[in-house]
Enzyme design. Structure first.
Site, PDB file in Angstrom:
ATOM      1  CB  ILE A  44      -0.872  -0.130   1.190  1.00  0.00           C
ATOM      2  CG1 ILE A  44      -0.179   0.023   2.517  1.00  0.00           C
ATOM      3  CG2 ILE A  44      -1.994  -1.073   1.275  1.00  0.00           C
ATOM      4  CD1 ILE A  44      -1.034   0.347   3.616  1.00  0.00           C
ATOM      5  CG  HIS A  45       1.627   3.138  -2.923  1.00  0.00           C
ATOM      6  ND1 HIS A  45       1.498   1.641  -3.194  1.00  0.00           N
ATOM      7  CD2 HIS A  45       1.313   3.706  -4.243  1.00  0.00           C
ATOM      8  CE1 HIS A  45       1.082   1.469  -4.600  1.00  0.00           C
ATOM      9  NE2 HIS A  45       0.858   2.866  -5.163  1.00  0.00           N
ATOM     10  CG  MET A  46      -1.713   8.774   1.087  1.00  0.00           C
ATOM     11  SD  MET A  46      -3.456   8.544   0.608  1.00  0.00           S
ATOM     12  CE  MET A  46      -3.946   8.290   2.529  1.00  0.00           C
TER      13      MET A  46
END
Ligand SMILES: [Zn+2]
Length: 161
Positions: free
Chosen positions: A119-121
């Site tokens: 995951i990465h924002m």
């Protein structure tokens, strides 16, 4: 928001074929932050520039933990991630004076995640007309600032805090 991340996708997919390991884990494990484009390391998360930025200053916040869903990180990690989103918002505004900022996380390939297993924002500065401009030039992206320059500006901005 899927369409926002698609301009670089064809380039990205060419690269992806040559990779077997997770680029976030590789970057986090590397010792050369400039080369791996990491602009800030916090305790549970790090901030890295998008190698195929949609606009100058396009960065991503990812946990060190290799997880594919936000629900898999603990409260402390997600709280730190949100603090880093707020700091990024502030520093991007100071550094690039954008007219807006997009925040977004794509979970799963169907949602548009380029690297779905970690995951990465996305945090990305926006200006009026940048999307229209992209449409008008099709797949050609105009990046007004070299990544090394963005890295220097943002890594120093985080350091100076
Ligand atoms: Zn990973």
């Amino acid at each position: 928001m899927g369409h926002l991340w698609t301009p670089w996708r064809s380039t990205y997919l060419k690269d992806k074929r040559d990779r077997t390991a997770c680029i976030f884990c590789l970057a986090a494990a590397s010792t050369g932050d400039e080369e791996s484009l990491i602009v800030h390391r916090a305790r549970l998360n790090f901030i890295i520039l998008n190698r195929y930025p949609y606009t100058s200053g396009h960065l991503m916040i990812a946990p060190y933990q290799h997880v594919s869903r936000l629900q898999q990180v603990d409260d402390e990690t997600s709280a730190e991630m949100m603090r880093l989103v707020r700091r990024s918002e502030q520093l991007l505004e100071q550094t690039y004076q954008p007219q807006g900022i997009n925040l977004g996380m794509n979970l799963g390939e169907a949602a548009g995640a380029g690297i779905e297993q970690h995951i990465h924002m996305h945090v990305l500065p926006r200006w009026f007309g940048d999307a229209n401009f992209m449409t008008s030039v099709g797949s050609t992206r105009i990046i007004p600032e070299e990544l090394s320059v963005t890295w220097a500006r943002l890594s120093h901005a985080f350091q100076d805090e």
